[in-house]
Design a protein around this motif. Sequence first.
Motif, PDB file in Angstrom:
ATOM      1  N   TYR A   1      35.612  39.380  45.267  1.00 24.92           N
ATOM      2  CA  TYR A   1      35.457  40.072  46.552  1.00 24.92           C
ATOM      3  C   TYR A   1      35.655  41.572  46.385  1.00 24.92           C
ATOM      4  O   TYR A   1      34.863  42.373  46.878  1.00 24.92           O
ATOM      5  CB  TYR A   1      36.481  39.581  47.583  1.00 24.92           C
ATOM      6  CG  TYR A   1      36.214  38.241  48.172  1.00 24.92           C
ATOM      7  CD1 TYR A   1      34.926  37.780  48.405  1.00 24.92           C
ATOM      8  CD2 TYR A   1      37.268  37.410  48.525  1.00 24.92           C
ATOM      9  CE1 TYR A   1      34.703  36.537  48.965  1.00 24.92           C
ATOM     10  CE2 TYR A   1      37.053  36.173  49.086  1.00 24.92           C
ATOM     11  CZ  TYR A   1      35.767  35.740  49.307  1.00 24.92           C
ATOM     12  OH  TYR A   1      35.558  34.518  49.862  1.00 24.92           O
TER      13      TYR A   1
ATOM     14  N   GLN B   1      36.528  37.965  59.586  1.00 30.02           N
ATOM     15  CA  GLN B   1      36.202  39.050  58.663  1.00 30.02           C
ATOM     16  C   GLN B   1      35.047  39.890  59.192  1.00 30.02           C
ATOM     17  O   GLN B   1      35.089  41.124  59.154  1.00 30.02           O
ATOM     18  CB  GLN B   1      35.849  38.492  57.284  1.00 30.02           C
ATOM     19  CG  GLN B   1      37.013  37.885  56.558  1.00 30.02           C
ATOM     20  CD  GLN B   1      36.600  37.023  55.371  1.00 30.02           C
ATOM     21  OE1 GLN B   1      35.469  37.078  54.910  1.00 30.02           O
ATOM     22  NE2 GLN B   1      37.529  36.212  54.890  1.00 30.02           N
TER      23      GLN B   1
ATOM     24  N   LEU C   1      41.827  32.820  56.375  1.00 33.50           N
ATOM     25  CA  LEU C   1      41.648  33.622  55.157  1.00 33.50           C
ATOM     26  C   LEU C   1      42.235  35.042  55.259  1.00 33.50           C
ATOM     27  O   LEU C   1      41.559  36.029  54.992  1.00 33.50           O
ATOM     28  CB  LEU C   1      40.156  33.712  54.821  1.00 33.50           C
ATOM     29  CG  LEU C   1      39.367  32.403  54.854  1.00 33.50           C
ATOM     30  CD1 LEU C   1      37.888  32.662  54.724  1.00 33.50           C
ATOM     31  CD2 LEU C   1      39.852  31.446  53.793  1.00 33.50           C
TER      32      LEU C   1
ATOM     33  N   LEU D   1      39.136  36.366  44.799  1.00 34.52           N
ATOM     34  CA  LEU D   1      39.502  37.643  45.406  1.00 34.52           C
ATOM     35  C   LEU D   1      39.144  38.826  44.508  1.00 34.52           C
ATOM     36  O   LEU D   1      38.769  39.895  45.010  1.00 34.52           O
ATOM     37  CB  LEU D   1      40.978  37.646  45.782  1.00 34.52           C
ATOM     38  CG  LEU D   1      41.306  36.705  46.948  1.00 34.52           C
ATOM     39  CD1 LEU D   1      42.803  36.543  47.116  1.00 34.52           C
ATOM     40  CD2 LEU D   1      40.686  37.189  48.226  1.00 34.52           C
TER      41      LEU D   1
ATOM     42  N   HIS E   1      41.917  37.672  52.365  1.00 36.14           N
ATOM     43  CA  HIS E   1      40.590  38.182  52.043  1.00 36.14           C
ATOM     44  C   HIS E   1      40.323  39.528  52.727  1.00 36.14           C
ATOM     45  O   HIS E   1      39.629  40.372  52.179  1.00 36.14           O
ATOM     46  CB  HIS E   1      39.520  37.184  52.479  1.00 36.14           C
ATOM     47  CG  HIS E   1      39.617  35.874  51.769  1.00 36.14           C
ATOM     48  ND1 HIS E   1      38.566  34.987  51.716  1.00 36.14           N
ATOM     49  CD2 HIS E   1      40.620  35.273  51.091  1.00 36.14           C
ATOM     50  CE1 HIS E   1      38.913  33.913  51.042  1.00 36.14           C
ATOM     51  NE2 HIS E   1      40.169  34.066  50.656  1.00 36.14           N
TER      52      HIS E   1
END
Length: 180
Positions: free
Chosen positions: A88, A156, A37, A85, A40
């Motif tokens: 996010y 992340q 990802l 996204l 992200h």
Amino acid sequence: MKQSATRKLVMAAMCAALGVVLPQAFHMVPNAGSVLLPMHIPVLLCGLACGWPYGLACGILAPLLSSLLTGMPPVAYLPSMLCELAAYGLVSGLMSQFIRLRSRTASVYVQLVSAMLAGRVVYGVVNALIFRAGSYSFQIFFTAAFVTALPGIILQLLVIPPILVLLQKARVLEPQPTAA
């Protein structure tokens, strides 16, 4: 020192550019994009560092520009990724504004996890109700959002908080206030 709108705009533009460039490095490894990802990371970072308007813009621009310039994500996946996204960027920015714990580290992790969960929920809902209605099950959602993506989720959680701390120590970002 209050972060200026110009500084936030430059940071958001850099995050959007990273959202185009970073996935290209990961796409050299088959299936790395959906596992790690990479897009992200800059979007979540942008929301946490610059606030919701910039995070939202980055969450929209990064996948759109990446798709236009590189063909990734493919057009078939672009709408749901755009929604995910954007969520996010929006939620990480809102969380950074409203969640203040005594520990800055705890604050960042709560803000980050909240945004990550919200984005995944948005991704599941838009796929189930709009983009893949009738062919999108809870099992497909859970597998894609949490099982396949587990290495990216861990990445992340390991990478974003230290980057924020380093940017604050370098005085690129103002330190987040804590609860009294």
